[in-house]
Design an enzyme around this catalytic site. Sequence first.
Site, mmCIF file in Angstrom:
data_model
loop_
_atom_site.group_PDB
_atom_site.id
_atom_site.type_symbol
_atom_site.label_atom_id
_atom_site.label_comp_id
_atom_site.label_asym_id
_atom_site.label_seq_id
_atom_site.Cartn_x
_atom_site.Cartn_y
_atom_site.Cartn_z
ATOM 1 N N ALA A 1 0.822 -1.213 0.000
ATOM 2 C CA ALA A 1 0.000 0.000 0.000
ATOM 3 C C ALA A 1 0.859 1.267 0.000
ATOM 4 C CB ALA A 1 -0.944 -0.009 1.197
ATOM 5 N N GLN B 1 -6.983 -1.144 5.528
ATOM 6 C CA GLN B 1 -7.461 -1.855 6.721
ATOM 7 C C GLN B 1 -8.889 -2.367 6.568
ATOM 8 O OE1 GLN B 1 -5.896 -2.959 9.301
ATOM 9 N NE2 GLN B 1 -3.938 -1.896 9.069
ATOM 10 N N SER C 1 -3.447 -3.723 0.453
ATOM 11 C CA SER C 1 -2.248 -4.536 0.616
ATOM 12 C C SER C 1 -2.596 -5.974 0.972
ATOM 13 C CB SER C 1 -1.423 -3.898 1.741
ATOM 14 O OG SER C 1 -0.169 -4.483 1.829
ATOM 15 N N ALA C 2 -1.854 -6.944 0.397
ATOM 16 C CA ALA C 2 -2.179 -8.360 0.602
ATOM 17 C C ALA C 2 -1.930 -8.839 2.032
ATOM 18 C CB ALA C 2 -1.354 -9.213 -0.368
ATOM 19 N N HIS C 3 -0.874 -8.308 2.675
ATOM 20 C CA HIS C 3 -0.503 -8.902 3.974
ATOM 21 C C HIS C 3 -1.452 -8.523 5.115
ATOM 22 C CE1 HIS C 3 1.671 -5.572 6.244
ATOM 23 N NE2 HIS C 3 1.660 -5.035 5.037
ATOM 24 N N CYS D 1 8.389 3.574 17.378
ATOM 25 C CA CYS D 1 9.456 3.409 18.372
ATOM 26 C C CYS D 1 10.800 3.365 17.671
ATOM 27 C CB CYS D 1 9.314 2.089 19.111
ATOM 28 S SG CYS D 1 7.678 1.772 19.727
HETATM 29 N N1 PLP Z 1 -2.236 2.190 5.122
HETATM 30 C C1 PLP Z 1 -2.675 1.649 6.269
HETATM 31 C C2 PLP Z 1 -3.973 2.121 6.844
HETATM 32 C C3 PLP Z 1 -1.935 0.656 6.916
HETATM 33 O O1 PLP Z 1 -2.386 0.138 8.050
HETATM 34 C C4 PLP Z 1 -0.712 0.243 6.335
HETATM 35 C C5 PLP Z 1 0.126 -0.771 7.004
HETATM 36 O O2 PLP Z 1 0.533 -0.622 8.133
HETATM 37 C C6 PLP Z 1 -0.289 0.831 5.145
HETATM 38 C C7 PLP Z 1 -1.082 1.799 4.569
HETATM 39 C C8 PLP Z 1 0.984 0.422 4.488
HETATM 40 O O3 PLP Z 1 0.856 -0.849 3.911
HETATM 41 P P1 PLP Z 1 2.093 -1.666 3.322
HETATM 42 O O4 PLP Z 1 2.712 -2.353 4.498
HETATM 43 O O5 PLP Z 1 1.489 -2.636 2.376
HETATM 44 O O6 PLP Z 1 2.990 -0.720 2.654
#
Ligand code: PLP
Length: 386
Positions: A76, A184, A204-206, A329
């Site tokens: 993402a 999300q 995002s896939a993960h 952190c």
């Molecule tokens: N946008 C949101 C709301 C997310 O929670 C995250 C991941 O933490 C991202 C974007 C970024 O995703 P990616 O890990 O696929 O770059």
Amino acid sequence: MAITNQNIIYLDNNASTAVDDRVIESMLPIFKSNFGNAGSDHAFGWEANEVVDIARERIGDLLNCKPSEFLFTSGATEAANIGILGFCKANKAKGKHLITVRTEHKAILEPVKALEKEGFTITYLNVDDCGMIDLQELDTAITDQTILVAIMLANNETGLIHPIDAIERIVHDKGSALFCDITQAVGKIKVDLDILNIDLAVFSAHKMHGPKGCGALYMNRKNKLKLNSIFYGGGQEKGLRPGTLNVPAIVGFGTAAYFAKAELKDNIDKMLALRKILEANLEEIEGIIIHAKNNKRLPNTVNFAVLNIDGGKLLRRLNKIAVSRGSACNANTVEPSHVLTAMGFSNDTALASFRVSLSKETTSSDIEFAILNIKEAIYSLQKMTA
Ligand code: PLP
């Protein structure tokens, strides 16, 4: 199945999810035998291209969009960079004003900040103590110079769901374009891109039991968007994300999307039931606030603060569960969450706020175990300060 690592219960699914076994199974042949380059003009390439097309169909099916409306990226964050920077560079002759929200993910705030350094003006919308924007403030903020409004569907820290339908009407009535981070929300609530009529979206896939390193940028075909490429190379993915396609991950993404759609209702019901038990128990504890409790939220997310308690000490006692403090952190400092401070909470309260995020794999015994750990940890600290 309890997801454990050294007997620690995993409750940080908004950070990342376990890859579904069926996703892994679908990816294995791509590593072993169907390893061709999807751009090659021979049987191996055609086969690779075919499985990529199936993945596109499955993702399009989950989100009710055409397979041709999105391109694959590494996640993402990359998709947001391609979408936000590419759109703003292509459309800057129309205006150089952007609007976003203080509670967006860094994947959106940072490319926006980069544009600010290049001479764009940014309006950061405020939120109330639940994380909700004021639609009137949005309406007033849009000028004839506003080319893009970036507002997420669901917040990664609190799970709060924005009213994207109302936001979309305001943004389009004023002639601007809407970018929406749906990362999300996908797989946790129904997301219908045809109805939502967002211009650009990223996911995002993960975050949905697929592999890491794979995401997508959606571009609404009806709204005839112009984007400049920020990358240069081969012509893959409409020339916007050149480079050899990550075929195994894309196939896994497609499988994850297939099961996310097929099992969405069951997964929502299951996560909501467990969240209800967790929240009822949390509310028995003195000094607990559940952030955005009465707002529309993701079914898997609970973010709670414990008043008058040292967040660092509590974190060390929450040693049987993997939860997130929603804070950035590094070795020496712990930053309070920019989301919670934007919602008006003090640094201390933000640092004593914890996000518990469930998945379809979370069990009732995981939740019982988590409740015990949370209660023991808080009660012991409260006793010490009484
Ligand atoms: N946008 C949101 C709301 C997310 O929670 C995250 C991941 O933490 C991202 C974007 C970024 O995703 P990616 O890990 O696929 O770059």
